[in-house]
Design an enzyme around this catalytic site. Structure first.
Site, PDB file in Angstrom:
ATOM      1  N   ASP A  42       6.277  -8.025   1.562  1.00 13.16           N
ATOM      2  CA  ASP A  42       6.505  -9.452   0.863  1.00 13.16           C
ATOM      3  C   ASP A  42       7.091  -9.143  -0.435  1.00 13.16           C
ATOM      4  O   ASP A  42       7.155  -7.878  -0.769  1.00 13.16           O
ATOM      5  CB  ASP A  42       4.991 -10.024   0.795  1.00 13.16           C
ATOM      6  CG  ASP A  42       4.052  -9.120   0.253  1.00 13.16           C
ATOM      7  OD1 ASP A  42       4.167  -8.291  -0.577  1.00 13.16           O
ATOM      8  OD2 ASP A  42       3.055  -9.134   0.908  1.00 13.16           O
ATOM      9  N   ASP A  44       6.994  -9.907  -4.564  1.00 14.49           N
ATOM     10  CA  ASP A  44       6.424 -10.614  -5.657  1.00 14.49           C
ATOM     11  C   ASP A  44       7.079 -10.557  -6.912  1.00 14.49           C
ATOM     12  O   ASP A  44       8.079  -9.563  -7.243  1.00 14.49           O
ATOM     13  CB  ASP A  44       4.917  -9.616  -5.678  1.00 14.49           C
ATOM     14  CG  ASP A  44       4.256  -9.625  -4.721  1.00 14.49           C
ATOM     15  OD1 ASP A  44       3.880 -10.593  -4.207  1.00 14.49           O
ATOM     16  OD2 ASP A  44       3.809  -8.428  -4.311  1.00 14.49           O
ATOM     17  N   ASP A  67      -1.760  -1.414 -10.999  1.00 17.43           N
ATOM     18  CA  ASP A  67      -2.799  -0.378 -10.667  1.00 17.43           C
ATOM     19  C   ASP A  67      -2.557   1.080 -10.577  1.00 17.43           C
ATOM     20  O   ASP A  67      -2.614   1.886 -11.325  1.00 17.43           O
ATOM     21  CB  ASP A  67      -3.419  -0.672  -9.359  1.00 17.43           C
ATOM     22  CG  ASP A  67      -2.464  -0.936  -8.245  1.00 17.43           C
ATOM     23  OD1 ASP A  67      -1.138  -1.012  -8.444  1.00 17.43           O
ATOM     24  OD2 ASP A  67      -2.697  -1.530  -7.102  1.00 17.43           O
TER      25      ASP A  67
HETATM   26  P1  ATP Z   1       1.710  -4.078   0.109  1.00 15.76           P
HETATM   27  O1  ATP Z   1       1.979  -5.650  -0.249  1.00 15.76           O
HETATM   28  O2  ATP Z   1       2.557  -3.388   0.494  1.00 15.76           O
HETATM   29  O3  ATP Z   1       0.459  -3.976   0.616  1.00 15.76           O
HETATM   30  P2  ATP Z   1       1.477  -4.237  -2.934  1.00 15.76           P
HETATM   31  O4  ATP Z   1       1.533  -3.141  -3.703  1.00 15.76           O
HETATM   32  O5  ATP Z   1       2.694  -5.046  -3.127  1.00 15.76           O
HETATM   33  O6  ATP Z   1       1.398  -3.527  -1.527  1.00 15.76           O
HETATM   34  P3  ATP Z   1       0.103  -6.514  -3.485  1.00 15.76           P
HETATM   35  O7  ATP Z   1      -1.387  -6.659  -3.198  1.00 15.76           O
HETATM   36  O8  ATP Z   1       1.199  -7.193  -2.596  1.00 15.76           O
HETATM   37  O9  ATP Z   1       0.607  -4.887  -2.900  1.00 15.76           O
HETATM   38  O10 ATP Z   1       0.217  -6.587  -4.984  1.00 15.76           O
HETATM   39  C1  ATP Z   1       1.373  -6.454  -5.590  1.00 15.76           C
HETATM   40  C2  ATP Z   1       1.475  -5.921  -6.928  1.00 15.76           C
HETATM   41  O11 ATP Z   1       0.220  -6.326  -7.618  1.00 15.76           O
HETATM   42  C3  ATP Z   1       1.025  -4.145  -6.849  1.00 15.76           C
HETATM   43  O12 ATP Z   1       2.126  -3.557  -6.388  1.00 15.76           O
HETATM   44  C4  ATP Z   1       0.368  -4.018  -8.029  1.00 15.76           C
HETATM   45  O13 ATP Z   1       1.396  -3.819  -9.120  1.00 15.76           O
HETATM   46  C5  ATP Z   1      -0.326  -5.354  -8.411  1.00 15.76           C
HETATM   47  N1  ATP Z   1      -1.752  -5.259  -7.897  1.00 15.76           N
HETATM   48  C6  ATP Z   1      -2.213  -5.563  -6.813  1.00 15.76           C
HETATM   49  N2  ATP Z   1      -3.722  -5.448  -6.695  1.00 15.76           N
HETATM   50  C7  ATP Z   1      -3.825  -5.007  -7.811  1.00 15.76           C
HETATM   51  C8  ATP Z   1      -5.217  -4.571  -8.179  1.00 15.76           C
HETATM   52  N3  ATP Z   1      -6.276  -4.640  -7.439  1.00 15.76           N
HETATM   53  N4  ATP Z   1      -5.187  -4.026  -9.720  1.00 15.76           N
HETATM   54  C9  ATP Z   1      -3.916  -3.938 -10.261  1.00 15.76           C
HETATM   55  N5  ATP Z   1      -2.553  -4.182  -9.865  1.00 15.76           N
HETATM   56  C10 ATP Z   1      -2.651  -4.924  -8.653  1.00 15.76           C
HETATM   57 MG    MG Z   2       3.190  -6.690  -1.795  1.00  7.65          MG
END
Ligand code: ATP
Ligand code: MG
Length: 465
Positions: free
Chosen positions: A78, A80, A164
């Site tokens: 996805d 963001d 994170d």
């Molecule tokens: P994926 O979507 O592939 O699982 P992602 O890193 O994009 O991985 P998301 O949950 O979509 O994960 O979160 C988007 C972004 O938001 C992350 O890349 C990170 O920068 C931030 N983020 C998400 N969860 C956390 C958290 N628990 N603490 C701090 N930052 C976070």
């Molecule tokens: Mg994501």
């Protein structure tokens, strides 16, 4: 790909980030010809959101997994967007936009089936108050330092600090097509390192789910955990008990249904992250004697099987996986009931209920999965005993295929005394059926469609529901 990434970074390194020091005030800017992201790889809808916000005078960047995965040559799950517009301001610009989440407010902008998640730059919680918003609505921390609310807004730099891992704090700008790197994330991508931003213990205490995310990315990308990022996990793993049960259900799915479930499970065990999530199963596994370890090997086989199905683009269901994860508990409890004189079928029924009831306060398994799980378990008895016409009747059961696959798993890990898999394999050849075990999610009767499609909603937000 990584070599190329690394090459482009020569002479670009930000001053090395000691874990507890703040990030560089201004980012390293990686220009279009120094990175591999092209606009064509980005969802049109995400681009539209960014263009619209930019036209309205706001900053807007692609951030997180979208940027990270594109730099790794993978296709993102996805996209963001991070912006300096407040959720209310974002909402004004899109017809199908909804503010979701109270504790971590974000905007979901919907385009058909795709949702673009737009997050306002988060700031430091200790930041000066604007005097307008009640403090309680902005940030709240419990006694253990866990963030219960995180709605303090800030600058792009602040936002990078609140993310994170360094590889998740890269921002792609549609103005100039540059990548902005505050946290040395490009270098960590090239070095295949998961490194937390800031002090690891404090960041895990703020949100213990970050520990799960660390090992999820480690397994998914085959990266290593940087030493300071890994160090506090084993000790802080019990903090996961503070996380809400619905959020943990979603996180566990992401961990184990990612295509690297077996590896992730082994890492979870190694870091002590499995026990807080599956206390009863972990307790039984810890008492298993080598070399058999039958329950352990059943779980490993179930995960390996699931990984394979994902590789082959076959459907997978949480019900089957959870049936395996809770089977040790069902098995032990049902034996206790049998000792008390309950017949095997009834004992399995009672044990199934009890195992799920014990698990629910930690991980909220929705009914649409727990019902088929119980059926898979109770059908084990029929698969162990049915013959003749009765056996043909069992073939018609909507969960037969899942229960049969489960029986095979049990046999592989020597869970059954008298192998019956072959009997059922042959019976299916004589009486062919076309269902697949993952079809068990499908409702038996057509259900009315709910008016609102299920939102990605709070599933992916960093804070408790
Ligand atoms: P994926 O979507 O592939 O699982 P992602 O890193 O994009 O991985 P998301 O949950 O979509 O994960 O979160 C988007 C972004 O938001 C992350 O890349 C990170 O920068 C931030 N983020 C998400 N969860 C956390 C958290 N628990 N603490 C701090 N930052 C976070
Ligand atoms: Mg994501």
């Amino acid at each position: 790909m990584l070599k190329q990434l690394f090459k482009s970074l020569k002479g670009k390194k930000t001053s090395a980030i000691a874990v507890q020091t703040p990030l560089a005030e201004s980012p390293v800017t990686i220009s279009r010809d120094e990175h591999t992201i092209s606009r064509k790889q980005i969802s049109k809808n995400a681009l539209n959101v960014m263009y619209e916000l930019t036209r309205a005078g706001y900053q807007a960047y692609l951030v997180g997994g979208g940027v990270r995965d594109l730099l790794l040559g993978l296709s993102p799950k996805d996209f963001d967007v991070a912006t300096d517009a407040t959720p209310e301001q974002v909402k004004q610009h899109f017809r199908r936009a909804r503010i979701v989440g109270r504790r971590f407010r974000i905007v979901h902008v919907r385009f058909g089936r795709e949702i673009i998640e737009v997050t306002t730059f988060r700031g430091n919680h200790n930041q000066a108050d604007d005097g307008k918003t009640p403090h309680i609505d902005k940030t709240q921390v419990n006694d253990q330092g866990m963030l219960l609310r995180d709605n303090v807004y800030g600058s792009l730099h602040d936002d990078a600090m609140r993310r994170d891992f360094t590889i998740n704090a890269l921002y792609y700008s549609i103005e100039g097509f540059t990548v902005l790197d505050y946290a040395n994330g490009m270098q960590d991508l090239a070095d295949k390192k998961i490194r937390i931003i800031g002090d690891a213990a404090q960041r895990y205490a703020e949100d213990p789910v970050r520990m799960l995310r660390a090992i999820r990315f480690q397994a998914k990308f085959d990266f290593s955990l940087e030493a300071d990022t890994a160090a506090p996990i084993a000790q802080l793993a019990p903090l996961l008990k503070q996380i809400s049960a619905p959020r943990l259900f979603d996180e566990v799915l992401k961990l184990l249904l990612s295509g690297s479930g077996k590896k992730t499970f082994e890492l979870m065990e190694g870091f002590g992250l499995f026990a807080p999530l599956f206390p009863t199963t972990a307790n039984i596994l810890s008492k298993e004697s080598k070399p058999d370890k039958v329950f352990h090997s059943l779980i490993i086989s179930a995960l390996a099987n699931t990984d394979l199905r994902i590789q082959q683009s076959k459907p997978v269901t949480p019900a089957f996986l959870y049936a395996a994860l809770l089977w040790p508990s069902v098995s032990v409890i049902s034996e206790q009931y049998q000792h008390k004189g309950e017949p095997r079928f009834r004992a399995l029924q009672l044990a199934g209920h009890q195992a799920i009831d014990e698990q629910m306060p930690v991980i909220a398994i929705p009914k649409r999965f727990s019902i088929p799980m119980r059926e898979i378990w109770t059908l084990q008895h029929r698969l162990e005993t049915a013959h003749g016409k009765r056996a043909i009747g069992v073939l018609q059961h909507p969960r037969f295929r899942a229960a049969y696959d489960f029986l095979l798993l049990r046999e592989q890990s020597s869970q059954t005394t008298e192998p019956r898999g072959l009997f059922w394999t042959n019976l299916q050849i004589e009486h062919p059926l076309s269902t697949d075990h993952a079809a068990i999610d499908k409702p038996r009767r057509p259900r009315r469609r709910s008016r609102k499609p299920r939102e990605k909603s709070q599933r992916d937000t960093p804070l408790q529901d």
